[in-house]
Scaffold this active site. Sequence first.
Site, PDB file in Angstrom:
ATOM      1  CB  VAL A  29       3.617   5.465  -3.991  1.00 53.58           C
ATOM      2  CG1 VAL A  29       2.161   5.323  -3.535  1.00 53.58           C
ATOM      3  CG2 VAL A  29       4.103   4.152  -4.609  1.00 53.58           C
ATOM      4  NE  ARG A  45      -7.330  10.302   5.869  1.00 53.41           N
ATOM      5  CZ  ARG A  45      -6.025  10.588   5.764  1.00 53.41           C
ATOM      6  NH1 ARG A  45      -5.403  10.350   4.610  1.00 53.41           N
ATOM      7  NH2 ARG A  45      -5.349  11.092   6.768  1.00 53.41           N
ATOM      8  NE  ARG A  46     -12.991  10.651  -3.760  1.00 51.21           N
ATOM      9  CZ  ARG A  46     -13.035  11.495  -4.799  1.00 51.21           C
ATOM     10  NH1 ARG A  46     -12.575  12.734  -4.667  1.00 51.21           N
ATOM     11  NH2 ARG A  46     -13.549  11.114  -5.943  1.00 51.21           N
ATOM     12  N   GLY A  47      -9.528   6.242  -1.361  1.00 47.23           N
ATOM     13  CA  GLY A  47      -9.232   4.873  -1.764  1.00 47.23           C
ATOM     14  C   GLY A  47      -8.310   4.776  -2.964  1.00 47.23           C
ATOM     15  CG  LEU A  66      -1.950   4.006  -1.094  1.00 49.79           C
ATOM     16  CD1 LEU A  66      -0.816   4.108  -2.108  1.00 49.79           C
ATOM     17  CD2 LEU A  66      -1.477   4.443   0.287  1.00 49.79           C
ATOM     18  CB  THR A  67      -6.827   0.910  -1.388  1.00 50.84           C
ATOM     19  OG1 THR A  67      -6.548   1.311  -0.042  1.00 50.84           O
ATOM     20  CG2 THR A  67      -7.272  -0.546  -1.389  1.00 50.84           C
ATOM     21  CB  SER A  94       7.992   8.412   1.992  1.00 50.48           C
ATOM     22  OG  SER A  94       6.676   8.194   1.543  1.00 50.48           O
ATOM     23  CD  GLU A  95       4.646   9.754   6.159  1.00 52.44           C
ATOM     24  OE1 GLU A  95       4.658   9.291   7.307  1.00 52.44           O
ATOM     25  OE2 GLU A  95       4.902  10.948   5.891  1.00 52.44           O
ATOM     26  CE1 TYR A 120       3.008   1.947  -0.249  1.00 49.89           C
ATOM     27  CE2 TYR A 120       4.354   3.136   1.331  1.00 49.89           C
ATOM     28  CZ  TYR A 120       3.692   3.088   0.122  1.00 49.89           C
ATOM     29  OH  TYR A 120       3.702   4.183  -0.708  1.00 49.89           O
ATOM     30  CG  PHE A 148      14.082   1.558  -5.573  1.00 55.02           C
ATOM     31  CD1 PHE A 148      12.733   1.371  -5.485  1.00 55.02           C
ATOM     32  CD2 PHE A 148      14.917   0.743  -4.805  1.00 55.02           C
ATOM     33  CE1 PHE A 148      12.180   0.398  -4.657  1.00 55.02           C
ATOM     34  CE2 PHE A 148      14.393  -0.238  -3.979  1.00 55.02           C
ATOM     35  CZ  PHE A 148      13.033  -0.414  -3.904  1.00 55.02           C
TER      36      PHE A 148
END
Length: 415
Positions: free
Chosen positions: A89, A97-99, A101-102, A127-128, A132, A415
């Site tokens: 990901v 900040r553009r959406g 990921l969502t 990773s962060e 999530y 993974f």
Amino acid sequence: MSTRTAPHLAKPELVTTTEETKDDFFAAIARGFHDTYDAEVWGPARDLFEPERNFGHRVDDRWVSSCGAYTREMATPGGSVPVAAVTVVTVAPGYRRRGLLTDMMRHQLTVDVMDRGVEPLALLWASESLIYGRFGYGRTTSLLSISGKTREMAFLPGVDLGDGSVDEVSVEEYLAAAPEARDRFFADRPGALARTEAWWKGMVHDPEAWRRGASARRFLLHFAADGTPDGFASFRTKWTDDGGEVMINDLDAATPQAYARLWRFLLDLDLIRVFRLGHAPTDEPLRQLVADQRAIKTELHDASYARLTDIPRSLAARKYTGDLDVVLDVADSFLPEVAGRFRVQAGPEGADVTRTDATADVALTVRDLATIYLGGTPLNTLQRAGLIDEHTPGSVQAISHAFSWPRAPFCPDDF
């Protein structure tokens, strides 16, 4: 003049990968993790790649985001369940900040997971860790990193090393014996993932670029008294200013005796002064084997996160410590179609979970349910944190008992 579209003017398009675009896709992933793509180094990843499960946003014929999943099987308390093992990901810095990921999370959970109907939940390593939870993922396993000075690792006098032995073997011998040995005790560890032949090859893949000054990976087998392999380990060694260091990658065995003898082999290596194991379960037996427990430095970390997309199937894929009959009111702000009230009738033989209009005994979120799914975090812990609404007194305690399991959940596979 540049032909590149400026990020603020671009309209990223969500696209599924193909065999023709996967190398560019891998290169984008490598950039996202501040690395450089090398097809030879990424060999096993290429073999495991499932193009139809990987996708991202494209602008000007280049990838500006990525997301994917592997088809895996995870051990649950008393059973197993298919999982979508979410991976790779990334979002390019100019497109945050553009959406995006969502958009990818929603596409993956609805189209790739729910619509396929194969897996009732998704799993990932974050990773962060802050990212999530808003998509319904809850931390379902933890791990320890442990280290210490080998000369301080004497075992308690009563530790039984059994009648077997340990020997260093070639990677070919390791791959011929370790998978079968692990299959015999895989189901005993909730959270563990089954390994196909391709995954085992990925586990032993050892390009020099990954060694960071350490040796090539080395391999051990434990042989039972009759000569049957029933345990395994892999490790590296490294020279530091303080002397030799052994870094253990993978260690497991079918019996306590085999487990102890594998550890003893590693701790007694000549010229080695320090050991490190970055991925250990929270119930790591080594801490009980040594005479001086303070000699082991231990740090707790979050590990795998789960996201339930089919609550009845997910809960039916495990067994329970005690009998339970409760109604759960599960909220899901990201995927409202997953939410609802569910009657959970469960016990040592499994569970029957159905949607219901009955009054709820407990209200919680889908993230909370993922957190308690494998038994690593009791529901009453979340209640003490103020996250759970108990409508029927005693229900939280009953759920905490039923969802518990004798062995801590652990996922040893990245993974």
